[in-house]
Design a protein around this motif. Structure first.
Motif, short mmCIF file in Angstrom:
data_model
loop_
_atom_site.label_atom_id
_atom_site.label_comp_id
_atom_site.label_asym_id
_atom_site.label_seq_id
_atom_site.Cartn_x
_atom_site.Cartn_y
_atom_site.Cartn_z
N ILE A 116 0.84 -1.20 0.00
CA ILE A 116 0.00 0.00 0.00
C ILE A 116 0.87 1.25 0.00
CG2 ILE A 116 -1.58 1.36 1.43
CD1 ILE A 116 -2.91 -1.27 2.25
N GLY A 117 2.00 1.17 0.69
CA GLY A 117 2.93 2.30 0.70
C GLY A 117 3.72 2.44 -0.59
N GLY A 118 3.54 1.48 -1.52
CA GLY A 118 4.19 1.58 -2.82
C GLY A 118 5.52 0.86 -2.92
N TYR A 119 5.78 -0.14 -2.04
CA TYR A 119 7.06 -0.86 -2.05
C TYR A 119 6.85 -2.36 -2.22
CZ TYR A 119 9.20 3.38 -0.11
OH TYR A 119 9.63 4.66 0.09
N VAL A 120 7.89 -3.02 -2.74
CA VAL A 120 7.98 -4.48 -2.69
C VAL A 120 9.16 -4.85 -1.78
CG1 VAL A 120 6.94 -5.66 -4.66
CG2 VAL A 120 8.86 -4.17 -5.03
N HIS A 121 9.04 -5.97 -1.06
CA HIS A 121 10.08 -6.38 -0.13
C HIS A 121 11.26 -7.01 -0.84
CE1 HIS A 121 12.15 -8.68 3.03
NE2 HIS A 121 11.56 -7.88 3.91
N ARG A 122 10.99 -7.95 -1.74
CA ARG A 122 11.96 -8.63 -2.61
C ARG A 122 12.82 -9.69 -1.92
NH1 ARG A 122 15.25 -4.68 -6.46
NH2 ARG A 122 16.06 -3.80 -4.52
N ASP A 123 12.66 -9.90 -0.62
CA ASP A 123 13.49 -10.93 0.02
C ASP A 123 12.77 -11.56 1.21
OD1 ASP A 123 15.77 -12.48 0.12
OD2 ASP A 123 16.83 -11.13 1.48
N VAL A 124 11.55 -12.03 0.99
CA VAL A 124 10.78 -12.69 2.05
C VAL A 124 11.27 -14.14 2.16
CG1 VAL A 124 8.48 -13.40 2.80
CG2 VAL A 124 8.78 -11.24 1.59
N LYS A 125 11.68 -14.52 3.36
CA LYS A 125 12.19 -15.88 3.61
C LYS A 125 12.20 -16.10 5.12
CE LYS A 125 16.92 -14.10 3.34
NZ LYS A 125 18.19 -14.15 2.61
N PRO A 126 12.34 -17.35 5.58
CA PRO A 126 12.28 -17.62 7.03
C PRO A 126 13.28 -16.80 7.83
CG PRO A 126 12.12 -19.67 5.81
CD PRO A 126 12.42 -18.60 4.80
N ARG A 127 14.47 -16.59 7.29
CA ARG A 127 15.49 -15.85 8.04
C ARG A 127 15.08 -14.40 8.28
NH1 ARG A 127 21.99 -16.03 7.02
NH2 ARG A 127 22.55 -14.21 8.25
N ASN A 128 14.22 -13.88 7.43
CA ASN A 128 13.78 -12.49 7.58
C ASN A 128 12.46 -12.37 8.31
OD1 ASN A 128 16.04 -11.43 6.38
ND2 ASN A 128 15.14 -11.25 4.34
N VAL A 129 12.08 -13.41 9.02
CA VAL A 129 10.91 -13.37 9.89
C VAL A 129 11.36 -13.81 11.28
CG1 VAL A 129 8.58 -14.20 10.33
CG2 VAL A 129 9.36 -13.90 7.96
N LEU A 130 11.35 -12.88 12.23
CA LEU A 130 11.70 -13.19 13.61
C LEU A 130 10.44 -13.09 14.46
CD1 LEU A 130 15.14 -11.36 13.98
CD2 LEU A 130 14.69 -13.76 13.41
N PHE A 131 10.58 -13.35 15.76
CA PHE A 131 9.40 -13.44 16.62
C PHE A 131 9.59 -12.62 17.89
CE2 PHE A 131 9.40 -17.16 13.99
CZ PHE A 131 8.07 -17.43 13.73
N ARG A 132 8.48 -12.08 18.37
CA ARG A 132 8.46 -11.47 19.70
C ARG A 132 8.28 -12.58 20.73
NH1 ARG A 132 5.43 -7.29 16.83
NH2 ARG A 132 6.83 -5.47 16.70
N ALA A 133 8.40 -12.22 22.00
CA ALA A 133 8.29 -13.22 23.06
C ALA A 133 6.92 -13.88 23.09
CB ALA A 133 8.59 -12.57 24.41
N ASP A 134 5.88 -13.14 22.65
CA ASP A 134 4.53 -13.72 22.65
C ASP A 134 4.26 -14.58 21.42
OD1 ASP A 134 4.35 -11.85 20.64
OD2 ASP A 134 2.74 -10.67 21.55
#
Length: 446
Positions: free
Chosen positions: A142-160
């Motif tokens: 919506i902001g007009g961008y593409v990420h271009r590198d979505v993969k497990p390493r680029n997804v981290l987690f909060r404590a919850d």
């Protein structure tokens, strides 16, 4: 016929043959001071930045500090773009930013400290995981961008356990995503490859195609496939096949559509059970028909899909055409001053919109604009101009003290135009209110 992109083994070998090992030795030792933060350990190195854990000297708060280790102009531009986007779009789908600065001539970002976890394996957990990631991508798109590198390493987690999409260093404006020579090599995961990561990147990322949000949707499909350890159930297989199609136009048109497919897949048993229960309780057929035909949500259109850019006498103008629709965006949109923006009706635009600078111009024509921004008008950075038939309503703001129409380019009280703060949300209701107000003034004058 839609263009098909195929990535052959030979093409991938061409990229992978240029892999360059990067020295893993950290640039900064434990105990180094970066502003009000003290580095306490080295977490790892990516293609262009290193990440350290650190603590705030005043209260001991633990954070992560991302420091750019490559200082070429393009890398500096990408790092600044990531920092600016995170600062302008605070959202639970992205890491919280606590500050930024420079150490030894290298820019750094202070981010919340997140943890890595294995991919989810249970059906419901996978659905929630992908939906949370898709929600962050939707804000990017919506902001007009593409990420271009979505993969497990680029997804981290909060404590919850909430997933957070990180590493926005490769985000790029959708209007500028045509494949270029400078994009052919990027350092990702410590190795030189094409823009993105071959296993997750869409075929067009490595075959010279124009990149769109469809590239991120492809990566979501690959993630889903991996979550099921390459053995997805049949109902998931249909979603994954569509998301990972080699033809970008045949994928889901937006991450919103991708999320809807997941929700429908999980809601179907519940709807079936509800229909069966209704039959057992003797609910009439006509009630069931009206139930299924009722609208389930307000359609959200992709911001980029609404925008058409033209250039006349060196002036760039972006036109958002509503085409007799009510277009709703719940996430903030920031307009840039390098273009003149206009919203053209008939129709209604319902969105929180502000400007990135005080010289942003937004022209309105024959439309209702419900601006749900919570940023005070004087700080909103937008000057509004109008043609006839415009109703601008700041739905979250009270009328500012000392308000003067001279802040805008026209007199809002003249002609068919109207300006309100927390006013009614349709032109019809506005006219009714104006009639009531005129009647009350007449009684008072008597």
């Amino acid at each position: 016929m839609p263009e098909t992109f195929e990535v052959s083994d030979a093409l991938l070998e061409k990229f992978l043959a240029q892999h360059v090992e990067v020295d893993p030795k950290p640039l900064f030792a434990e105990g180094t001071i970066a502003g009000e933060w003290t580095l306490t350990g080295f977490l790892g190195r990516g293609g262009s930045a290193e990440v350290y854990c650190a603590r705030q000297q005043s209260n001991g708060q633990a954070v992560a500090i991302k420091v750019l280790h490559r200082t070429e102009p393009e890398q500096l531009e990408r790092f600044a773009r990531e920092a600016d986007f995170l600062a302008d779009h605070p959202c639970s789908s992205f890491p919280v930013v606590f500050g930024r600065g420079v150490i030894d001539g290298r820019p750094y970002l202070v981010l919340e400290l997140l943890e890595s976890r294995p991919l989810p394996r249970k059906d419901a957990d996978i659905a929630q995981y992908l939906t949370d990631i898709a929600r962050g991508l939707e804000i990017l798109h919506i902001g007009g961008y593409v990420h271009r590198d979505v993969k497990p390493r680029n997804v981290l987690f909060r404590a919850d356990g909430q997933p957070v999409l990180i590493d926005l260093g490769l985000i790029k404006p959708i209007m500028e995503t045509a494949f270029s020579s400078k994009d052919q090599l990027s350092v990702v995961d410590g190795q030189s490859v094409g823009v993105g990561t071959p296993h997750y990147g869409a075929p067009e990322q490595f075959a010279g195609g124009e990149l769109t949000p469809a590239a991120d949707i492809h990566a979501l499909g690959v993630l889903a496939y991996e979550c099921f350890e390459e053995k997805p159930p049949r109902s998931w297989s249909r979603i994954i096949r569509r998301a990972t199609s080699s033809i970008p136009q045949e994928r889901f048109q937006s991450v919103g559509d991708f999320m809807t497919a997941i929700r429908r897949r999980h809601a179907l048993p519940c709807w079936s059970a509800a229909v069966g229960l209704a039959c057992l309780l003797g609910v009439g057929v006509w009630a069931g028909v009206s139930w299924w035909n009722s609208p389930v949500r307000v359609e959200q259109r992709r911001w980029a899909a609404l925008c058409a850019e033209t250039e006349v006498t060196g002036e760039k103008r972006v036109t958002i055409r509503l085409n007799h629709q009510k277009v709703v965006f719940k996430y903030p949109i920031v307009l840039t001053p390098d273009r003149i923006w206009e919203v053209v009706g008939p129709g209604t635009l319902d969105a929180p919109i502000s400007g990135s600078a005080s010289n942003v111009v937004l022209w309105l024509k024959d439309c209702v604009f419900l601006n749900r921004t919570e940023i005070p008008v004087a700080q909103g950075g937008i000057r509004y101009g109008t043609h006839d038939g415009v109703y601008l309503n700041f739905t979250q703001l009270d009328r500012p003290k000392g308000w003067r129409n001279s802040l805008y380019t026209i007199d809002w009280d003249s002609g068919r135009n109207a300006l309100r703060f927390k006013g009614p949300e349709t032109m019809e209701d506005l006219r009714k209110l104006e009639s009531t107000e005129r009647f009350e003034r007449m009684k008072k004058d008597r």
